[in-house]
Design an enzyme around this catalytic site. Sequence first.
Site, PDB file in Angstrom:
ATOM      1  N   SER A 282      19.595  -3.713  -2.061  1.00  0.00           N
ATOM      2  CA  SER A 282      19.844  -3.247  -3.154  1.00  0.00           C
ATOM      3  C   SER A 282      21.079  -3.609  -3.904  1.00  0.00           C
ATOM      4  O   SER A 282      22.015  -3.995  -3.145  1.00  0.00           O
ATOM      5  CB  SER A 282      20.015  -1.661  -2.826  1.00  0.00           C
ATOM      6  N   GLU A 295       5.657  -2.441  -0.553  1.00  0.00           N
ATOM      7  CA  GLU A 295       5.300  -1.526  -1.644  1.00  0.00           C
ATOM      8  C   GLU A 295       4.540  -2.444  -2.766  1.00  0.00           C
ATOM      9  O   GLU A 295       3.715  -1.751  -3.441  1.00  0.00           O
ATOM     10  CB  GLU A 295       6.770  -1.256  -2.387  1.00  0.00           C
TER      11      GLU A 295
END
Length: 463
Positions: A282, A295
């Site tokens: 991140s 994902e």
Amino acid sequence: MSDKSSNQMWGGRFAAGPDAIMEAINASIGFDKRLAAQDIAGSRAHAAMLAATGIISDSDAETIREGLLTVLSEIEEGRFTFSTALEDIHMNVEARLKEIVGEPAGRLHTARSRNDQVATDFKLWVRDQFDAFESGLLALIRALVDQADAGAEWVMPGFTHLQTAQPVTWGHHMMAYVEMFARDLSRVRDARKRMNECPLGSAALAGTGFAIDRHMTAEALGFDRPTANSLDAVSDRDFALEFLSTASISAMHLSRFAEELVIWSSAQFRFVALSDRFSTGSSIMPQKKNPDAAELIRAKIGRIFGANVALMTVMKGLPLAYSKDMQEDKEQVFDAADNLMLALAAMEGMVKDMSANVENLEAAASAGFSTATDLADWLVRETGLPFREAHHVTGSLVAMAEGKGCDLPDLSLSEMQSVSSAITEGIYDVLGVHNSVASRLSHGGTAPARVREQVARWKEILA
Ligand code: ARG
């Protein structure tokens, strides 16, 4: 030629060229340039057949076939200028051939039409995708079998409703996906076999008066046989739909596994660690390691199934034979194929790299009274209690353990006997998760012994 003049390929009856908007909506070259290699292979086969049947001369055919190779290398090396005015790949290739070889190029389009040409090109392209799909599935299945082999005995919670249900083995869970992807594989092989008939020579829709040899072109292009009905051959896009539907089912399977990997790699579960190679960080939270590949695989079903629905809707209600609507087939399939292959490869990479957290899996497997069914089964087997009563007794024991804040094996014998006097020391043998999974020896069951049999069977199939 200028964009204002009528089309050099079909402009005989036209005085003026198309409006710019007409050209924009009509042209497919922006995307069907991906069919260049297939188009040239089809044209080379067609030219050889026209010569073999005496429809054109051997020397014209040789000139055309050589010239087409020059066009192919120009395209492959990025030296080719695609023209929107020339609409599509078929006319772009033919026009360039004319520039290179002159007059013989004009004989290539004898006894064919762009309708059978595009059906042939697209089939060749989709056939390659079926082959890539098959390889991708096999590679993924191999990676899953290796995981199952490593963890045939590792115990983990099995879920229903995403609530802990009964302990299962890691190997069993991996092999469940092997079964799914193996069905996908069988669908792919089946569809690939069915689609392998050559449309070339169906011409515009009715066949041709030239004495062509369709078996020769079919064989040259690796098809099993020519198609049997020319109207069907130029209108059929079933092969693309079968690609999209098999791709959709497979993408659905991929999305389920991807979802599990997202859950399993979370801090709350910690069942698996995904490798750095298939995770991202991140930009704001330094501690984060995100399962982005999983994902994205989970999301790919959206566009792949979307393509399936889109093409099904394009084809629905179309009268025979070819309609320009069918030009809308390609982008959907291109996009779905690209994304499917990427998803398969990413899943294979993740599966190969991921490491199971065996201790966490086992701890989670023991939680939530996961061996309650084993306890009930023991009561039936050892005390002759009917299953419904055993279920009731077990429910009382679960309530007792829950009240005490402990697990089933932590209840003392006298506590257990206060619920059912028939219970003996032997009950503790079935309460551990390892005992539980080892006992599930029914065909297709989760016992390590059964998983090893399945792993061995698959290793043989894959060898
Ligand atoms: N670009 C067209 C397609 O992709 C090729 C076939 C055109 N045929 C025709 N009769 N206009 O479908």
